[in-house]
Design an enzyme around this catalytic site. Structure first.
Site, mmCIF file in Angstrom:
data_model
loop_
_atom_site.group_PDB
_atom_site.id
_atom_site.type_symbol
_atom_site.label_atom_id
_atom_site.label_comp_id
_atom_site.label_asym_id
_atom_site.label_seq_id
_atom_site.Cartn_x
_atom_site.Cartn_y
_atom_site.Cartn_z
ATOM 1 N N GLN A 1 0.817 -1.220 0.000
ATOM 2 C CA GLN A 1 0.000 0.000 0.000
ATOM 3 C C GLN A 1 0.849 1.268 0.000
ATOM 4 O O GLN A 1 0.519 2.251 -0.651
ATOM 5 C CB GLN A 1 -0.943 0.002 1.201
ATOM 6 C CG GLN A 1 -2.122 -0.939 1.037
ATOM 7 C CD GLN A 1 -3.068 -0.893 2.223
ATOM 8 O OE1 GLN A 1 -2.763 -0.272 3.247
ATOM 9 N NE2 GLN A 1 -4.210 -1.536 2.108
ATOM 10 N N SER B 1 -2.859 4.791 -6.335
ATOM 11 C CA SER B 1 -3.742 5.305 -5.291
ATOM 12 C C SER B 1 -3.335 6.711 -4.848
ATOM 13 O O SER B 1 -4.190 7.597 -4.695
ATOM 14 C CB SER B 1 -3.745 4.363 -4.083
ATOM 15 O OG SER B 1 -4.401 3.145 -4.399
ATOM 16 N N ASP C 1 1.969 2.252 -3.539
ATOM 17 C CA ASP C 1 0.906 2.290 -4.550
ATOM 18 C C ASP C 1 0.773 3.687 -5.168
ATOM 19 O O ASP C 1 0.032 4.535 -4.679
ATOM 20 C CB ASP C 1 -0.411 1.853 -3.898
ATOM 21 C CG ASP C 1 -1.548 1.686 -4.894
ATOM 22 O OD1 ASP C 1 -1.369 2.042 -6.078
ATOM 23 O OD2 ASP C 1 -2.622 1.205 -4.485
ATOM 24 N N TYR D 1 -11.318 -4.909 -8.209
ATOM 25 C CA TYR D 1 -11.684 -4.066 -9.348
ATOM 26 C C TYR D 1 -13.101 -4.399 -9.820
ATOM 27 O O TYR D 1 -13.649 -5.462 -9.511
ATOM 28 C CB TYR D 1 -10.701 -4.274 -10.515
ATOM 29 C CG TYR D 1 -9.320 -3.777 -10.252
ATOM 30 C CD1 TYR D 1 -9.017 -2.418 -10.338
ATOM 31 C CD2 TYR D 1 -8.285 -4.652 -9.910
ATOM 32 C CE1 TYR D 1 -7.730 -1.953 -10.105
ATOM 33 C CE2 TYR D 1 -6.997 -4.193 -9.673
ATOM 34 C CZ TYR D 1 -6.733 -2.844 -9.777
ATOM 35 O OH TYR D 1 -5.468 -2.380 -9.539
#
Length: 380
Positions: free
Chosen positions: A131, A137, A134, A234
């Site tokens: 994360q 994002s 990423d 997704y």
């Protein structure tokens, strides 16, 4: 390790990129860790990071991208460079960036031919451990915020309800289509500005997320809707029947909206059309649609990349490109931190460049290895 920070602005014609892959703060950290850092001249200028800030952090300045990459072990980039650039890199070196590899497979082939390992940061697996790396994002978060701010500027009316001695101003109605990272930030921003906010997505899990931000969820909630999410989180491609039902619901709702933000993307496919010309014809003059998916074909019929189109009935369709680059300083800070968190995966204990080929993140984002294209999206 010898690190080089590219001037991505110089790589993109027309000045469409303003971000930089390392900030003076991250460069200072690299230097402190013992790495040798070179920053290409004016790499951070458009993000308000002058060359002197980099030299003060311990970096050297290279005159050009070509000169900067010659001896680099790892090249840090926003866009991943280009075919001409990687030819000048030394064999065995690596390069990072958002490479959109399926749109440009020749770039991966050029990297393989040059013996360069291409790390596509947009292919980093969506797992908990990754994360902090990423980039999709971090950049989408800013795009969602900026889309609402930009829409407000074009809209020309107030967002919140205002009760004044001269009368009451009704709040703007804002509809977010697609509740990913960008969509959630768009919802939060619209709510903070005082708009009556609604949102839609085909993934059931987003209903609770929308409600948590104080917005109302709009969707056809049938059996297909309940199974509309992939294992990776997704959206799935929906059937023609579901799309027709959702289009009917959207058409009746969109006619009442002042601002619409569309964010819907499906990996490996063109962006789905969510707003048709017929829907646009029902909207009020002065309404604004921001199409964040315009670079992938667009969610709004009639959207044009890089342009603001005004329809005959006075509806504004915003097709700006590279939204994160419109907030270059913050976007660069976040992107640079993503890369800083990725760097340990390509660094040996002694600080040398050494990708950990047993790590699932490296396996998931490496396009090339040892002179060959290896990523499954490009070889299957």
């Amino acid at each position: 390790m010898k690190l080089t920070v590219l001037n991505d602005v110089a790589l993109i014609k027309g000045g469409a990129e303003a971000r930089v892959a390392a900030t003076p703060d991250t460069v200072a950290g690299y230097v402190k860790a013992g790495h040798d850092v070179t920053v290409v001249k004016d790499a951070g200028a458009k993000a308000d990071f002058a060359d002197k800030l980099y030299t003060d952090a311990g970096a050297k300045i290279a005159a050009t991208n070509t000169a900067g990459v010659k001896t680099a072990d790892l090249v840090l980039s926003i866009t991943g460079g280009n075919e001409k650039l990687v030819v000048g890199m030394k064999k065995g070196a690596g390069i990072t960036g958002v490479m959109s590899a399926t749109d440009n497979p020749k770039f991966a082939e050029a990297c393989a031919k040059a013996g360069v390992t291409a790390f596509a940061l947009d292919y980093i697996p969506r797992i908990s451990r990754a994360q902090s790396m990423d980039v999709l994002s971090s950049q989408s978060n800013l795009a969602g915020y900026r889309s609402v701010v930009e829409a407000g500027g074009i809209y020309g009316r107030a967002f919140p309800m205002m009760m004044t001695a001269a009368g009451t101003i009704a709040p703007a109605k804002c509809f977010i289509m697609g509740v990913g990272v960008a969509g959630l930030q768009a919802i939060a921003t619209a709510r903070r500005l005082g708009a009556v906010t609604t949102a839609t997505d085909v993934r059931p899990a987003t209903k609770e997320q929308v409600a948590s931000l104080g917005a109302k969820f709009i969707a056809v909630e049938n059996e297909e809707f309940k199974a509309a999410e992939t294992a990776g989180g997704y959206a799935k491609q929906m059937s023609a029947e579901y799309q027709a039902l959702q289009a009917d619901l959207t058409a009746s709702h969109i006619a009442k909206q002042d601002i619409v933000i569309t964010t819907a993307l499906i990996p490996g496919r063109a962006a789905p059309i969510l707003v048709t010309k017929a829907m646009l014809d029902t909207m009020k003059p002065g309404s604004v649609l921001v199409d964040l998916a315009v670079e992938r074909g667009g969610n709004v019929e009639g959207a044009k990349p890089g342009e603001i189109v005004t329809t005959k009935n006075g509806v504004h369709i915003v097709g700006h490109l590279n939204w994160p680059s419109r907030m270059a300083s913050d976007a660069s800070n976040m992107f640079a931190r993503n890369i800083k968190n990725f760097l340990p995966l390509v660094t040996a204990d002694d600080g040398a460049y050494s990708p950990d080929w047993e790590d699932e993140i490296i396996k998931g984002c490496a396009l090339t290895k040892d002179g060959a294209v290896v990523h499954e999206r490009l070889t299957s």
